[in-house]
Scaffold this active site. Structure first.
Site, short mmCIF file in Angstrom:
data_model
loop_
_atom_site.label_atom_id
_atom_site.label_comp_id
_atom_site.label_asym_id
_atom_site.label_seq_id
_atom_site.Cartn_x
_atom_site.Cartn_y
_atom_site.Cartn_z
N LEU A 54 -3.06 6.75 6.19
CA LEU A 54 -2.81 5.73 7.23
C LEU A 54 -1.32 5.71 7.58
O LEU A 54 -0.85 4.75 8.21
CB LEU A 54 -3.24 4.34 6.72
N ASN A 90 -11.91 0.49 6.17
CA ASN A 90 -11.48 1.89 6.12
C ASN A 90 -12.64 2.85 5.85
O ASN A 90 -12.54 4.05 6.15
CB ASN A 90 -10.39 2.09 5.07
N TYR A 128 0.86 6.05 -11.96
CA TYR A 128 0.61 4.75 -11.30
C TYR A 128 0.52 3.60 -12.30
O TYR A 128 0.45 2.43 -11.90
CB TYR A 128 -0.68 4.78 -10.46
N1 NAP Z 1 -0.20 12.85 -4.77
C1 NAP Z 1 0.83 12.13 -4.40
O1 NAP Z 1 1.99 12.48 -4.65
C2 NAP Z 1 0.59 10.84 -3.66
C3 NAP Z 1 1.66 10.20 -3.00
C4 NAP Z 1 1.36 9.02 -2.30
C5 NAP Z 1 0.06 8.53 -2.27
N2 NAP Z 1 -0.95 9.17 -2.94
C6 NAP Z 1 -2.37 8.69 -2.93
O2 NAP Z 1 -2.75 8.39 -1.60
C7 NAP Z 1 -3.17 7.02 -1.53
C8 NAP Z 1 -2.87 6.46 -0.16
O3 NAP Z 1 -1.51 6.54 0.17
P1 NAP Z 1 -0.60 5.24 0.31
O4 NAP Z 1 -1.18 4.21 -0.57
O5 NAP Z 1 0.80 5.64 0.08
O6 NAP Z 1 -0.68 4.88 1.86
P2 NAP Z 1 -1.83 4.63 2.97
O7 NAP Z 1 -3.18 4.62 2.38
O8 NAP Z 1 -1.53 5.58 4.09
O9 NAP Z 1 -1.44 3.18 3.50
C9 NAP Z 1 -1.50 2.05 2.70
C10 NAP Z 1 -0.96 0.89 3.55
O10 NAP Z 1 -1.82 0.65 4.65
C11 NAP Z 1 -2.22 -0.71 4.68
N3 NAP Z 1 -3.63 -0.77 5.08
C12 NAP Z 1 -4.68 -0.15 4.49
N4 NAP Z 1 -5.82 -0.42 5.15
C13 NAP Z 1 -5.49 -1.25 6.17
C14 NAP Z 1 -6.25 -1.87 7.20
N5 NAP Z 1 -7.57 -1.65 7.33
N6 NAP Z 1 -5.60 -2.67 8.10
C15 NAP Z 1 -4.24 -2.84 8.01
N7 NAP Z 1 -3.46 -2.27 7.05
C16 NAP Z 1 -4.09 -1.47 6.13
C17 NAP Z 1 -2.06 -1.20 3.25
O11 NAP Z 1 -1.77 -2.59 3.25
P3 NAP Z 1 -2.82 -3.68 2.66
O12 NAP Z 1 -2.77 -3.51 1.17
O13 NAP Z 1 -2.24 -4.95 3.18
O14 NAP Z 1 -4.17 -3.35 3.24
C18 NAP Z 1 -0.86 -0.40 2.78
O15 NAP Z 1 0.36 -1.03 3.16
C19 NAP Z 1 -2.40 6.36 -2.67
O16 NAP Z 1 -2.91 5.10 -3.01
C20 NAP Z 1 -2.53 7.41 -3.75
O17 NAP Z 1 -3.83 7.32 -4.35
C21 NAP Z 1 -0.70 10.32 -3.62
#
Ligand code: NAP
Length: 276
Positions: free
Chosen positions: A186, A237, A47
């Site tokens: 999410l 959240n 990251y």
């Molecule tokens: N191990 C792996 O290979 C891997 C892969 C992917 C992700 N991850 C981990 O998982 C974490 C989460 O996954 P992700 O970041 O891909 O997706 P996520 O948490 O499912 O979704 C993030 C999205 O949701 C929006 N969001 C969050 N809270 C919100 C709210 N209360 N209201 C409206 N929109 C909201 C965010 O926009 P805003 O910023 O506008 O709130 C962003 O666009 C990552 O940050 C990482 O730490 C790990």
């Protein structure tokens, strides 16, 4: 907030994810998250924000011992020696002398898992890392990793949200007492437009995202790490621990999955399990 206990690790059921957060956002949002009550922070070497995450933790002014900090080793560092050096580099960037959890970010078929697990065990035995785990491992790879590790594994971090059935992975993890950490909990924002989650949310004064997160953390041994770049979203959240979903609501949400629900599927992904 409740904690998930898995093979000796005690992990807050809701953590803060930092994927795709630019350093300035990562620093500010990690500080905000901790001030709002998060105690579990998820980053990765890939990251490119470990230094900022470390600063955010220190700026929040909470004891390091109260934070559960995870990073992930990228797949080009899986050889013996490389892995240990890369964990030392992560510690340096994060400005801490131990990690709570270190994960193998993705399986890497080009380096023997036996060699990689031995290196991962070595950093745990050396005291650089309290717990070890894996990420994006399928059922077959979970069994293989568990059998190759002297140290029991704490978690497998995989994509999980209402649109993706992870039953084969959950069943494999349960055999070894390993937790599941849900990434993209999410569905990268998609859950906020879901009519079923919205309808259930109205009963509790919660939004659709809070219902999706509650559905995850209300399952046995499931942890979720949502990410946001907006302080109000980060706080919202976390606000999922003052109500419970009924068994019927849990079952209704479990039916929302579809065959094309997976969002993260890079060319180097393993052959995913398919649910029965
Ligand atoms: N191990 C792996 O290979 C891997 C892969 C992917 C992700 N991850 C981990 O998982 C974490 C989460 O996954 P992700 O970041 O891909 O997706 P996520 O948490 O499912 O979704 C993030 C999205 O949701 C929006 N969001 C969050 N809270 C919100 C709210 N209360 N209201 C409206 N929109 C909201 C965010 O926009 P805003 O910023 O506008 O709130 C962003 O666009 C990552 O940050 C990482 O730490 C790990």
């Amino acid at each position: 907030m409740h904690h998930v206990t898995a093979n000796g690790a005690n992990i807050a059921a809701l953590g803060f994810g930092t994927f795709e957060l630019e350093p300035a956002d990562a620093e500010a949002m990690v500080e905000h998250a901790i001030r709002a009550g998060y105690r579990h922070i998820d980053t990765a070497q890939m990251y490119n924000n470990e230094e900022a995450v470390g600063r955010g933790i220190r700026n929040a002014g909470v004891d390091r011992g109260d934070i559960f900090l995870t990073t992930k080793v990228w797949t080009d560092q899986f050889a013996d020696g490389d892995l240990q050096a890369s964990v030392r580099d992560s510690l340096e960037r994060l400005g801490t002398d131990y990690l709570d959890l270190v994960l193998l970010h993705w399986p890497n078929p080009d380096i023997s898992l036996k060699e990689t697990m031995a290196a991962l065990n070595a950093v745990q035995e050396e005291g650089l890392v309290r717990h070890i785990g894996i990420s994006n491992f399928t059922a077959e790879l979970i069994h293989e990793a568990a059998s190759l590790s002297r140290v029991p594994l704490a978690t497998n971090q995989v994509e999980y949200h209402p649109y993706l059935d992870q039953r084969p992975v959950l069943d494999a993890l349960a055999e070894h007492g390993i937790s599941l950490t849900a990434y993209c909990p999410l569905a990268r924002g998609a859950v906020f437009k879901d009519p079923t989650l919205e309808r259930i949310g109205k009963r509790y004064g919660k939004n659709a995202g809070q219902i999706g997160l509650r559905w995850l953390v209300q399952q046995d041994n499931v942890i979720a790490v949502p990410r946001s770049s907006k302080p109000a979203h980060v706080s919202s959240n976390l606000d999922i621990f003052d109500f419970s979903l009924t068994e019927e609501e849990m079952a209704e949400i479990s039916k929302l999955h579809s065959d094309d629900g997976r969002m993260i599927n890079p060319s180097f992904a393993p052959a995913w399990d398919t649910a029965a």
